[in-house]
Design a protein around this motif. Structure first.
Motif, short mmCIF file in Angstrom:
data_model
loop_
_atom_site.label_atom_id
_atom_site.label_comp_id
_atom_site.label_asym_id
_atom_site.label_seq_id
_atom_site.Cartn_x
_atom_site.Cartn_y
_atom_site.Cartn_z
N ASN A 188 1.07 -0.65 -0.02
CA ASN A 188 0.10 -0.13 0.05
C ASN A 188 0.92 1.31 -0.33
O ASN A 188 1.03 1.88 -1.10
N LEU A 189 1.68 1.57 1.22
CA LEU A 189 2.44 2.65 1.09
C LEU A 189 3.56 2.32 -0.50
O LEU A 189 4.02 3.40 -0.41
N ALA A 190 4.34 1.53 -0.06
CA ALA A 190 5.32 1.23 -1.12
C ALA A 190 4.71 2.30 -2.78
O ALA A 190 5.39 2.84 -3.79
N PHE A 191 3.71 1.64 -3.09
CA PHE A 191 2.91 1.68 -4.27
C PHE A 191 2.77 3.03 -4.13
O PHE A 191 2.53 3.79 -5.48
N SER A 192 1.91 3.47 -3.23
CA SER A 192 1.43 4.58 -3.13
C SER A 192 2.42 5.80 -3.51
O SER A 192 2.81 6.89 -3.97
N ALA A 193 3.87 5.60 -2.96
CA ALA A 193 4.63 6.33 -3.18
C ALA A 193 5.25 6.67 -4.40
O ALA A 193 5.32 7.49 -4.72
N GLU A 194 4.63 5.24 -5.11
CA GLU A 194 5.19 5.80 -6.42
C GLU A 194 4.66 6.29 -7.67
O GLU A 194 4.81 7.74 -8.13
N VAL A 195 3.45 6.10 -6.74
CA VAL A 195 1.94 7.47 -7.71
C VAL A 195 2.34 8.69 -7.52
O VAL A 195 2.38 9.74 -8.37
N ILE A 196 2.70 8.95 -6.00
CA ILE A 196 2.59 10.21 -5.55
C ILE A 196 3.77 11.27 -6.70
O ILE A 196 3.38 12.12 -6.87
N ARG A 197 4.95 10.46 -6.78
CA ARG A 197 6.15 10.61 -6.97
C ARG A 197 5.37 11.03 -8.96
O ARG A 197 6.16 11.84 -8.92
N GLU A 198 5.51 9.96 -9.44
CA GLU A 198 4.36 10.15 -10.94
C GLU A 198 3.75 11.34 -10.93
O GLU A 198 3.86 11.95 -12.09
N GLU A 199 3.35 11.97 -9.96
CA GLU A 199 1.81 12.87 -10.37
C GLU A 199 2.39 13.80 -9.93
O GLU A 199 1.25 14.93 -10.20
N GLY A 200 3.54 13.69 -8.95
CA GLY A 200 4.27 14.94 -8.74
C GLY A 200 3.04 15.67 -7.06
O GLY A 200 3.03 17.01 -6.80
N LEU A 201 3.21 14.72 -6.22
CA LEU A 201 2.32 15.21 -5.37
C LEU A 201 2.77 15.41 -3.99
O LEU A 201 4.34 14.91 -4.10
N PRO A 202 2.68 16.57 -2.98
CA PRO A 202 3.39 16.44 -2.11
C PRO A 202 3.88 15.06 -1.43
O PRO A 202 2.82 13.82 -1.56
N PRO A 203 5.28 14.96 -1.01
CA PRO A 203 5.73 13.62 -0.44
C PRO A 203 4.69 12.78 0.77
O PRO A 203 5.42 11.41 1.07
N VAL A 204 4.36 13.87 2.01
CA VAL A 204 4.62 13.76 3.24
C VAL A 204 2.98 12.97 2.97
O VAL A 204 2.22 13.42 2.18
N MET A 205 3.00 11.74 4.08
CA MET A 205 2.24 10.72 3.51
C MET A 205 1.05 11.50 5.23
O MET A 205 1.59 11.58 5.56
N LEU A 206 -0.30 11.36 4.41
CA LEU A 206 -1.42 11.58 5.54
C LEU A 206 -2.13 10.08 5.29
O LEU A 206 -3.06 10.23 4.82
N ILE A 207 -1.77 9.75 6.14
CA ILE A 207 -2.31 7.70 6.67
C ILE A 207 -3.98 7.59 6.86
O ILE A 207 -3.90 8.13 8.56
N VAL A 208 -4.61 7.45 6.23
CA VAL A 208 -6.29 7.09 6.46
C VAL A 208 -6.64 5.81 6.65
O VAL A 208 -5.78 4.97 5.90
N THR A 209 -6.23 5.24 7.77
CA THR A 209 -6.55 3.36 8.78
C THR A 209 -7.52 3.88 9.70
O THR A 209 -6.99 4.34 10.31
N PHE A 215 -0.58 2.28 13.64
CA PHE A 215 1.66 2.15 14.39
C PHE A 215 2.35 1.77 13.52
O PHE A 215 3.36 1.98 12.89
N ARG A 216 1.22 0.42 12.64
CA ARG A 216 2.08 -0.43 12.15
C ARG A 216 2.17 0.04 10.51
O ARG A 216 3.54 -0.01 9.92
N ALA A 217 2.21 1.44 10.01
CA ALA A 217 1.25 2.03 9.11
C ALA A 217 2.71 2.89 9.20
O ALA A 217 3.95 2.78 8.43
#
Length: 260
Positions: A188-209, A215-217
């Motif tokens: 989830n996190l690794a692939f989402s980071a790729e999408v964020i980089r590809e789309e030029g989105l802000p790199p800080v993740m605000l994780i909704v779970t 904690f584990r995330a």
């Protein structure tokens, strides 16, 4: 002697109360169709406490007579260490859920997937969608990544279910990006980071779970070199014990058995 007798009675009562209440608590989600390894783990552990309480006088008699006290002390030590370990993990869950983003934080909302029944989000995924929509509507400048692949019993990907749910709640479709290949939290996190980089989105993740999962995330995100904060959703109360039991096992695997 009377004090010792009262002490034994108190211990037996505590074991019976904790074991009985625990068995009921971990079995309860099954009434709502939720039964997982966490439910089994919690029920089995509490059943042991219940049996120990029921047979407490016999256990004490055996302890006095046996010559293999080292084995019993070893078992007792493992039990105490396990209680301390799971207590520490529970504190960790609370700390993870409390890591809310500071006001005005620039980042990308990442909504982690969970079970989809056909095309309908499960109870905890619906709670995540509700929380993500609330946060996105309150912060119109932020964009989101809906994360989660398609598993058994799912007619659409978890990411698609999240996106559909956010749009139904008023979030503009153009603010939502999909990551629909992941199968677990790390992906989830690794692939989402790729999408964020590809789309030029802000790199800080605000994780909704779910709050127990934050904690584990967070720890996995840190290992991946991702800065993150928690935007916690509330797990439906009637399935919390199953989720909590499973999370204890997942965190134990993360820290003690990462090779599994």
């Amino acid at each position: 002697m009377k004090i010792q007798q009262k002490g034994r009675t108190v211990i037996r009562g505590v074991l019976l109360a904790l074991g009985g209440a625990g068995v009921l608590w971990f079995l309860f989600p099954a009434a709502f169709g939720v039964w997982n390894v966490g439910s089994l783990f919690g029920t089995a552990g509490c059943a042991v406490l219940l049996a120990l309480g029921a047979a407490w006088p016999q256990c004490l008699a055996f302890w006095r007579k046996t010559r293999k006290k080292k084995i019993l002390y070893g078992i007792l030590s493992i039990f105490i260490l396990s209680v301390l370990w799971f207590s520490a993990l529970t504190v960790g869950m609370a700390v993870g859920a409390a890591r809310q983003p500071p006001a005005g934080t620039e980042g990308t909302v990442v909504v982690l997937g969970s079970k989809v029944n056909g095309t309908t989000p499960s109870a905890d995924l619906a709670a995540r969608i509700d929380r993500a929509a609330e946060y996105l509507l309150a912060n119109p400048g932020l964009k989101a990544v809906a994360s989660g692949g398609q598993g058994a019993g799912e007619d659409i990907s978890e990411a698609q279910a999240i996106r559909d749910g956010l749009v139904q709640r008023g979030v503009e479709p153009e603010r939502i990006f999909l990551e629909d290949a992941s199968k677990n939290t790390e992906e989830n996190l690794a692939f989402s980071a790729e999408v964020i980089r590809e789309e030029g989105l802000p790199p800080v993740m605000l994780i909704v779970t779910d709050e127990y999962h934050e904690f584990r995330a967070w720890r996995i995100a840190s290992r991946l070199g991702i800065e993150s904060y928690a935007v916690s959703s509330s797990t439906p109360w009637y399935i919390f014990s199953a989720c909590y039991g499973r999370e204890l096992l997942a965190l134990t695997k993360l820290y003690l058995f990462p090779f599994l």
